[in-house]
Design a protein around this motif. Structure first.
Motif, short mmCIF file in Angstrom:
data_model
loop_
_atom_site.label_atom_id
_atom_site.label_comp_id
_atom_site.label_asym_id
_atom_site.label_seq_id
_atom_site.Cartn_x
_atom_site.Cartn_y
_atom_site.Cartn_z
N ASN A 103 0.83 -1.21 0.00
CA ASN A 103 0.00 0.00 0.00
C ASN A 103 0.86 1.26 0.00
OD1 ASN A 103 -2.43 -1.41 0.01
ND2 ASN A 103 -2.44 -1.59 2.24
N ASP A 107 1.61 4.08 -4.22
CA ASP A 107 1.20 5.46 -4.49
C ASP A 107 2.40 6.39 -4.59
OD1 ASP A 107 -0.95 7.10 -4.99
OD2 ASP A 107 -1.06 7.83 -2.93
N SER A 187 2.25 1.52 -8.72
CA SER A 187 2.54 2.95 -8.69
C SER A 187 2.75 3.49 -10.10
CB SER A 187 3.79 3.20 -7.85
OG SER A 187 4.13 4.56 -7.88
N VAL A 190 -0.67 3.62 -11.78
CA VAL A 190 -1.59 4.61 -11.19
C VAL A 190 -1.40 5.98 -11.82
CG1 VAL A 190 -1.98 5.93 -9.07
CG2 VAL A 190 -2.00 3.45 -9.00
N ARG A 194 -6.06 5.98 -12.46
CA ARG A 194 -6.28 6.27 -11.04
C ARG A 194 -7.22 5.25 -10.37
NH1 ARG A 194 -4.66 11.58 -10.04
NH2 ARG A 194 -2.91 11.95 -11.45
N ASN A 197 -6.09 2.69 -7.60
CA ASN A 197 -6.02 2.96 -6.16
C ASN A 197 -7.14 2.26 -5.40
OD1 ASN A 197 -3.72 4.45 -5.76
ND2 ASN A 197 -4.69 6.39 -6.31
#
Length: 287
Positions: A103, A107, A187, A190, A194, A197
């Motif tokens: 997690n 990001d 990542s 993303v 998006r 996520n």
């Protein structure tokens, strides 16, 4: 004035040309920044919270209690002579390290776009700092596990150590590298998609149920033989099952399963490094 000296560059920053570029020398040169990020990750997470670092302990303890009530008392999953709470705490502790790495690193580009766009440093330092900082959190939770281990042993539970415990750090390294590899892949994606996520949070919850966190691997083969392959092909399940064997001397070790886990871990890590390096060149235009 010597024109040659004034025109010489001390450093030249160029795009990475190699697919699997991982410059350890450069990472070492930026070790102070790496430690600064580690400190930031540890301190800022629970800053301005009432309980602060106690959240490191509350989450695994309450999850273990919940699992014990639901899966052991209500669903009737047996853990042999091992106290169910300790059985669940061992699995949750290892699982939490993987999810925290995944997690946290998934990001990286989005949450660090501001600093990435202003100053150069090896981008890999950011996800590495997350893996290291989570290792410290894992160490705190491991100390809590030891406290409960001693407590249950003192209460007369049938607990014993075995020599394979010496290889426990290797399993934790597998979890960290696997979480880092998957996190770097996600990542990178993303930056364009998006929606991932939301998918990561949802997917991690589902993944936990097929990773043998709250039950022995043999149980799924016994109860649901048609779906046993789902757990057998999950490398995380072998790490958690083997961790319980090392910590609690319950279950068994599958050397073939661990070899499979090591191969998958390396493939995922180098695959993540590949897409991370490729995305690093142009992410600022899309993020």
């Amino acid at each position: 004035m010597d024109s040659k000296n004034t025109n010489d560059w001390l450093f030249e920053i160029t795009p990475k040309n190699k697919f699997f570029s991982l410059n350890f020398k450069e990472i070492w040169q930026y070790r102070d920044l790496l430690m600064l990020f580690v400190k930031r990750d540890i301190i800022t997470v629970y800053k301005q919270t009432v309980l602060g670092p106690l959240w490191y302990l509350i989450q695994p303890l309450f999850t273990s209690i919940t699992f014990t009530i639901i899966f052991n008392n209500v669903a009737g999953i047996k853990t042999g002579l091992i106290p169910p709470f300790l059985f669940n705490l061992a699995g949750i502790m290892v699982w939490n390290y993987f999810t925290a790495c995944l997690n946290g690193t998934s990001d990286t580009f989005k949450s660090n776009a501001g600093i990435f766009g202003k100053v150069y440093f090896p981008r890999i330092i950011t996800p590495l700092s997350i893996v290291i900082s989570n290792l410290i959190k894992f160490g705190i939770q491991f100390c809590i596990f030891v406290v409960f281990y001693i407590f249950f042993f003192w209460q007369g539970a049938d607990l014993s150590l075995n020599v394979s415990l010496l290889f426990f750090p290797v399993l934790i390294a597998f979890m960290g590298i696997l979480g880092l590899g998957l996190g770097m892949m996600i990542s990178s994606m993303v930056t364009k998609y998006r929606d991932l996520n939301n998918l990561v949070g949802f997917g991690v919850q589902l993944l936990m149920y097929i990773s043998a966190v709250m039950y022995p691997m043999e149980l799924i083969k016994e109860k649901l033989p048609k779906f046993g392959w789902i757990v057998q092909y999950n490398p995380l399940a072998y790490v958690i099952e083997t961790s319980r064997y090392m910590l609690l001397n319950i279950g068994s070790i599958s050397l073939l399963g661990l070899l499979y886990t090591a191969i998958v871990t390396l493939i995922v890590f180098f695959g993540g490094l590949l897409v991370f390096n490729r995305t690093e060149k142009s992410f600022i235009d899309t993020v």
